[in-house]
Design a protein around this motif. Structure first.
Motif, PDB file in Angstrom:
ATOM      1  N   TYR A  46       0.836  -1.205   0.000  1.00  0.00           N
ATOM      2  CA  TYR A  46       0.000   0.000   0.000  1.00  0.00           C
ATOM      3  C   TYR A  46       0.873   1.257   0.000  1.00  0.00           C
ATOM      4  O   TYR A  46       1.701   1.459   0.886  1.00  0.00           O
ATOM      5  N   ALA A  47       0.692   2.101  -0.994  1.00  0.00           N
ATOM      6  CA  ALA A  47       1.440   3.353  -1.087  1.00  0.00           C
ATOM      7  C   ALA A  47       0.741   4.246  -2.098  1.00  0.00           C
ATOM      8  O   ALA A  47       0.053   3.771  -2.998  1.00  0.00           O
ATOM      9  N   ALA A  48       0.933   5.543  -1.932  1.00  0.00           N
ATOM     10  CA  ALA A  48       0.407   6.535  -2.879  1.00  0.00           C
ATOM     11  C   ALA A  48      -1.040   6.240  -3.264  1.00  0.00           C
ATOM     12  O   ALA A  48      -1.357   6.064  -4.445  1.00  0.00           O
ATOM     13  N   PRO A  49      -1.956   6.196  -2.283  1.00  0.00           N
ATOM     14  CA  PRO A  49      -3.334   5.787  -2.598  1.00  0.00           C
ATOM     15  C   PRO A  49      -4.022   6.673  -3.627  1.00  0.00           C
ATOM     16  O   PRO A  49      -4.723   6.164  -4.508  1.00  0.00           O
ATOM     17  N   TYR A  50      -3.813   7.975  -3.553  1.00  0.00           N
ATOM     18  CA  TYR A  50      -4.476   8.862  -4.513  1.00  0.00           C
ATOM     19  C   TYR A  50      -3.984   8.576  -5.933  1.00  0.00           C
ATOM     20  O   TYR A  50      -4.783   8.405  -6.860  1.00  0.00           O
ATOM     21  N   ASP A  51      -2.675   8.532  -6.111  1.00  0.00           N
ATOM     22  CA  ASP A  51      -2.123   8.299  -7.449  1.00  0.00           C
ATOM     23  C   ASP A  51      -2.498   6.919  -7.974  1.00  0.00           C
ATOM     24  O   ASP A  51      -2.756   6.746  -9.176  1.00  0.00           O
ATOM     25  N   THR A  52      -2.531   5.936  -7.083  1.00  0.00           N
ATOM     26  CA  THR A  52      -2.903   4.584  -7.502  1.00  0.00           C
ATOM     27  C   THR A  52      -4.348   4.546  -7.988  1.00  0.00           C
ATOM     28  O   THR A  52      -4.650   3.948  -9.031  1.00  0.00           O
ATOM     29  N   LEU A  53      -5.240   5.184  -7.247  1.00  0.00           N
ATOM     30  CA  LEU A  53      -6.641   5.183  -7.664  1.00  0.00           C
ATOM     31  C   LEU A  53      -6.841   6.002  -8.932  1.00  0.00           C
ATOM     32  O   LEU A  53      -7.620   5.619  -9.819  1.00  0.00           O
ATOM     33  N   LEU A  54      -6.130   7.110  -9.060  1.00  0.00           N
ATOM     34  CA  LEU A  54      -6.214   7.913 -10.279  1.00  0.00           C
ATOM     35  C   LEU A  54      -5.781   7.087 -11.489  1.00  0.00           C
ATOM     36  O   LEU A  54      -6.446   7.098 -12.541  1.00  0.00           O
TER      37      LEU A  54
END
Length: 279
Positions: free
Chosen positions: A103-111
């Motif tokens: 789990y890392a960079a949740p915003y960028d991953t979802l984008l």
């Protein structure tokens, strides 16, 4: 594209639902059945539930960006849409750092995940995001049809609507238990989500933003926190607690049933909500 979600949604996990239960939920007046807890990318159960019903919308709450390949999810969306046009809503989310080792960079991953779905032809108007904080809510507003948040209160719904603005779907889920004994209701809530989910970072941080303290989050939840997260009491009290989300700006209220018989809870809640609305 429009999709009919109804006033109430029924949130159920895979082991709690089957085609017969979906038909029962539909007869009770629910507009949507939400498949909780990261359903697999093939979305086979969603399709079976749609096959067993005639008007019910089925949504995912939520497909997990870490575990469900976006290309497979997109292919599943197109398969379901071809078979049941206008009756499926794709909810996506980022999961939790307590569960996913990478789990890392949740915003960028979802984008990036939303970008992949878009390139595969999934319309943004048929996607909602499990958004809690302001940044994710803005992403839901700008890139999708709206948001399907969980572990929230009507105050969160009010704040979320102010960020989303008009015209975006706000579909909060709320726990419900028809149990007039307050002590027993709180004990049941603490022995399952929401009580057992308070240590999850995303949920805990969101509740802190709403004004709850570390003391509220300790020991499976203070009384005031449990009472805010769970509509419990007699049927009319439960219905009023759920409908507070509508008063705060929600388009639809998802019911997370607590207790030994989730379908029975859903049926009792639907009857109570319809009675309150008829007054």
């Amino acid at each position: 594209m429009t999709i009919e979600l109804g006033l109430l949604g029924a949130h159920l996990r895979e082991h709690e639902v089957n085609p017969a239960a979906a038909a029962e939920v539909e007869r009770a007046g629910y507009g949507t059945l939400w498949l909780d807890a990261s359903p697999p990318a093939d979305l086979a159960l969603a399709e079976k539930l749609l096959d067993a019903t005639t008007r019910l919308t089925v949504g995912t709450s939520v497909v997990n960006a870490w575990t469900a390949d976006a290309g497979t999810v997109a292919a599943s969306y197109h398969r379901i849409e071809a078979r049941h046009p206008g009756r499926f809503l794709l909810g996506v989310g980022i999961g939790h750092r307590e569960v996913h080792a990478g789990y890392a960079a949740p915003y960028d991953t979802l984008l990036s995940y939303l970008d992949q779905l878009g390139r595969a032809g999934v319309p943004g108007g048929r996607v909602v995001v499990a958004a809690l904080g302001p940044r994710m809510l803005r992403l839901a507003r700008d890139r999708t049809a709206g948001t399907v948040p969980g572990m929230v209160t009507p105050e969160h719904t009010r704040r979320a609507r102010s960020i989303l603005g008009a015209g975006k779907l706000l579909l909060p889920g709320h726990f419900a238990l028809v149990e007039p004994d307050t002590g027993r209701a709180r004990a049941i809530a603490r022995s399952a989500p929401p009580g057992t989910a308070l240590a999850v970072t995303n949920y805990a941080n969101n509740l802190r933003r709403l004004g709850y303290t570390d003391d509220d989050l300790a020991d499976a939840g203070s009384d005031r926190l449990i009472d805010a997260l769970v509509a419990h009491g007699d049927p009319a009290t439960v219905a009023t607690g759920l409908l507070a989300h509508r008063d705060a700006g929600a388009d639809h209220v998802g019911v997370h049933p607590l207790g030994d018989d989730p379908i029975a809870t859903l049926l009792a809640v639907a009857e109570a909500v319809h009675a309150v609305k008829a007054r």
